[in-house]
Design an enzyme around this catalytic site. Structure first.
Site, PDB file in Angstrom:
ATOM      1  N   TYR A  51       0.815  -1.230   0.000  1.00 47.35           N
ATOM      2  CA  TYR A  51       0.000   0.000   0.000  1.00 47.35           C
ATOM      3  C   TYR A  51       0.846   1.276   0.000  1.00 47.35           C
ATOM      4  O   TYR A  51       0.388   2.321   0.458  1.00 47.35           O
ATOM      5  CB  TYR A  51      -0.944  -0.005   1.207  1.00 47.35           C
ATOM      6  CG  TYR A  51      -2.182  -0.872   1.032  1.00 47.35           C
ATOM      7  CD1 TYR A  51      -3.070  -0.672  -0.039  1.00 47.35           C
ATOM      8  CD2 TYR A  51      -2.491  -1.864   1.955  1.00 47.35           C
ATOM      9  CE1 TYR A  51      -4.214  -1.460  -0.187  1.00 47.35           C
ATOM     10  CE2 TYR A  51      -3.641  -2.655   1.810  1.00 47.35           C
ATOM     11  CZ  TYR A  51      -4.492  -2.442   0.744  1.00 47.35           C
ATOM     12  OH  TYR A  51      -5.629  -3.206   0.595  1.00 47.35           O
ATOM     13  N   PHE A  59      -5.586   7.497   6.956  1.00 49.79           N
ATOM     14  CA  PHE A  59      -6.045   6.164   7.370  1.00 49.79           C
ATOM     15  C   PHE A  59      -4.968   5.087   7.212  1.00 49.79           C
ATOM     16  O   PHE A  59      -5.215   3.922   7.528  1.00 49.79           O
ATOM     17  CB  PHE A  59      -7.311   5.762   6.594  1.00 49.79           C
ATOM     18  CG  PHE A  59      -7.151   5.747   5.092  1.00 49.79           C
ATOM     19  CD1 PHE A  59      -6.559   4.676   4.433  1.00 49.79           C
ATOM     20  CD2 PHE A  59      -7.608   6.815   4.321  1.00 49.79           C
ATOM     21  CE1 PHE A  59      -6.415   4.662   3.057  1.00 49.79           C
ATOM     22  CE2 PHE A  59      -7.464   6.814   2.932  1.00 49.79           C
ATOM     23  CZ  PHE A  59      -6.866   5.731   2.302  1.00 49.79           C
ATOM     24  N   ARG A  87     -11.858  -5.662 -11.029  1.00 52.97           N
ATOM     25  CA  ARG A  87     -12.273  -4.463 -10.281  1.00 52.97           C
ATOM     26  C   ARG A  87     -13.795  -4.308 -10.338  1.00 52.97           C
ATOM     27  O   ARG A  87     -14.422  -3.909  -9.368  1.00 52.97           O
ATOM     28  CB  ARG A  87     -11.601  -3.209 -10.847  1.00 52.97           C
ATOM     29  CG  ARG A  87     -10.082  -3.202 -10.713  1.00 52.97           C
ATOM     30  CD  ARG A  87      -9.591  -2.680  -9.392  1.00 52.97           C
ATOM     31  NE  ARG A  87      -9.878  -1.289  -9.173  1.00 52.97           N
ATOM     32  CZ  ARG A  87      -9.460  -0.612  -8.103  1.00 52.97           C
ATOM     33  NH1 ARG A  87      -8.725  -1.228  -7.168  1.00 52.97           N
ATOM     34  NH2 ARG A  87      -9.752   0.652  -7.944  1.00 52.97           N
ATOM     35  N   ARG A 104     -18.211  -6.542  -2.983  1.00 57.59           N
ATOM     36  CA  ARG A 104     -18.395  -5.589  -1.877  1.00 57.59           C
ATOM     37  C   ARG A 104     -19.854  -5.158  -1.748  1.00 57.59           C
ATOM     38  O   ARG A 104     -20.357  -4.973  -0.636  1.00 57.59           O
ATOM     39  CB  ARG A 104     -17.489  -4.371  -2.079  1.00 57.59           C
ATOM     40  CG  ARG A 104     -16.003  -4.657  -1.850  1.00 57.59           C
ATOM     41  CD  ARG A 104     -15.150  -3.506  -2.340  1.00 57.59           C
ATOM     42  NE  ARG A 104     -13.729  -3.659  -2.031  1.00 57.59           N
ATOM     43  CZ  ARG A 104     -12.775  -2.919  -2.583  1.00 57.59           C
ATOM     44  NH1 ARG A 104     -13.082  -1.978  -3.476  1.00 57.59           N
ATOM     45  NH2 ARG A 104     -11.510  -3.104  -2.251  1.00 57.59           N
ATOM     46  N   ASN A 114     -13.681  -3.789   3.757  1.00 59.86           N
ATOM     47  CA  ASN A 114     -14.258  -4.068   2.431  1.00 59.86           C
ATOM     48  C   ASN A 114     -13.817  -5.405   1.812  1.00 59.86           C
ATOM     49  O   ASN A 114     -13.938  -5.622   0.614  1.00 59.86           O
ATOM     50  CB  ASN A 114     -14.069  -2.873   1.490  1.00 59.86           C
ATOM     51  CG  ASN A 114     -12.628  -2.564   1.185  1.00 59.86           C
ATOM     52  OD1 ASN A 114     -11.727  -3.311   1.561  1.00 59.86           O
ATOM     53  ND2 ASN A 114     -12.400  -1.473   0.475  1.00 59.86           N
TER      54      ASN A 114
HETATM   55  P1  DAT Z   1      -9.392  -0.041  -3.532  1.00 62.21           P
HETATM   56  O1  DAT Z   1      -9.148  -1.101  -2.477  1.00 62.21           O
HETATM   57  O2  DAT Z   1     -10.824  -0.025  -3.973  1.00 62.21           O
HETATM   58  O3  DAT Z   1      -8.416  -0.139  -4.682  1.00 62.21           O
HETATM   59  P2  DAT Z   1      -7.804   2.217  -2.591  1.00 62.21           P
HETATM   60  O4  DAT Z   1      -6.665   1.632  -3.343  1.00 62.21           O
HETATM   61  O5  DAT Z   1      -8.122   3.667  -2.839  1.00 62.21           O
HETATM   62  O6  DAT Z   1      -9.159   1.381  -2.821  1.00 62.21           O
HETATM   63  O7  DAT Z   1      -7.570   2.054  -1.024  1.00 62.21           O
HETATM   64  C1  DAT Z   1      -6.997   0.870  -0.531  1.00 62.21           C
HETATM   65  C2  DAT Z   1      -7.725   0.486   0.735  1.00 62.21           C
HETATM   66  O8  DAT Z   1      -7.542   1.491   1.731  1.00 62.21           O
HETATM   67  C3  DAT Z   1      -9.251   0.347   0.590  1.00 62.21           C
HETATM   68  O9  DAT Z   1      -9.643  -0.901   0.080  1.00 62.21           O
HETATM   69  C4  DAT Z   1      -9.694   0.582   2.009  1.00 62.21           C
HETATM   70  C5  DAT Z   1      -8.716   1.628   2.512  1.00 62.21           C
HETATM   71  N1  DAT Z   1      -9.270   2.976   2.333  1.00 62.21           N
HETATM   72  C6  DAT Z   1      -9.337   3.685   1.179  1.00 62.21           C
HETATM   73  N2  DAT Z   1      -9.902   4.888   1.371  1.00 62.21           N
HETATM   74  C7  DAT Z   1     -10.198   4.952   2.696  1.00 62.21           C
HETATM   75  C8  DAT Z   1     -10.796   5.919   3.542  1.00 62.21           C
HETATM   76  N3  DAT Z   1     -11.207   7.091   3.056  1.00 62.21           N
HETATM   77  N4  DAT Z   1     -10.947   5.615   4.856  1.00 62.21           N
HETATM   78  C9  DAT Z   1     -10.517   4.437   5.355  1.00 62.21           C
HETATM   79  N5  DAT Z   1      -9.949   3.480   4.612  1.00 62.21           N
HETATM   80  C10 DAT Z   1      -9.784   3.722   3.311  1.00 62.21           C
HETATM   81 MG    MG Z   2      -6.343   0.147  -4.712  1.00 63.45          MG
END
Ligand code: DAT
Ligand code: MG
Length: 151
Positions: A51, A59, A87, A104, A114
């Site tokens: 990440y 977060f 996706r 989801r 999620n």
């Molecule tokens: P995705 O998992 O749909 O690709 P992302 O890459 O933007 O989404 O974020 C990775 C993960 O981080 C996501 O599955 C959950 C967490 N996350 C994202 N946005 C968040 C937020 N606003 N508050 C809390 N957790 C969040």
């Molecule tokens: Mg992502």
């Protein structure tokens, strides 16, 4: 046509809630090819590398605690168009916004829980599969259904 790879992961809440089979099943039924699969407790270091693009987000610490809070199921899936299609099968990041019919949308209620991850580009698909799997853990094989899935 170009065959891509995606990294799909059932997060600790998906494992704890007994949704592993259901989630694997969605990708299996769609017709993609499974090339890697394992139950795995990941380290803080690996979660942070996975990440890394979100490192500056408020977060981020909670996200790392969540992902390392129990075992995850790591999967590599392969196919033409697999990254955007996976996706779509997963649905929006916020499960309350995710459409019914998506993983989801059907099975989760909060962004912080999620239940599943999917790579967001073919480049990240390659990067994440290489990050989570050692070379000997991946299988190259030919499913017998291949000619019935693509002409
Ligand atoms: P995705 O998992 O749909 O690709 P992302 O890459 O933007 O989404 O974020 C990775 C993960 O981080 C996501 O599955 C959950 C967490 N996350 C994202 N946005 C968040 C937020 N606003 N508050 C809390 N957790 C969040
Ligand atoms: Mg992502």
């Amino acid at each position: 046509e170009k065959v891509d790879q995606t990294y799909i992961m059932v997060k600790p809440d998906g494992v704890q809630r007994g949704l592993v089979g259901e989630i694997i099943s969605r990708f299996e039924k769609k017709g993609f090819k499974l090339t890697g699969l394992k139950l795995f407790q990941c380290s803080k270091e690996l979660a942070e590398e996975h990440y890394k693009d979100l490192k500056q987000k408020p977060f981020f610490p909670k996200l790392i605690d969540y992902i390392t809070s129990g075992p995850v199921v790591c999967m590599a899936w392969e196919g033409v168009g697999v990254v955007p299609s996976a996706r779509k099968l997963i649905g929006a990041t916020d499960p309350l916004q995710a459409e019914p019919g998506t993983i989801r949308g059907d099975l989760a209620v909060q962004t912080g829980r999620n239940i599943v991850h999917g790579s967001d580009s073919p480049e990240n698909g390659k990067r994440e599969v290489a990050l989570w799997f050692k070379e000997g853990e991946l299988c190259d094989w030919t499913p017998i259904q291949a000619p019935w899935l693509r002409e």
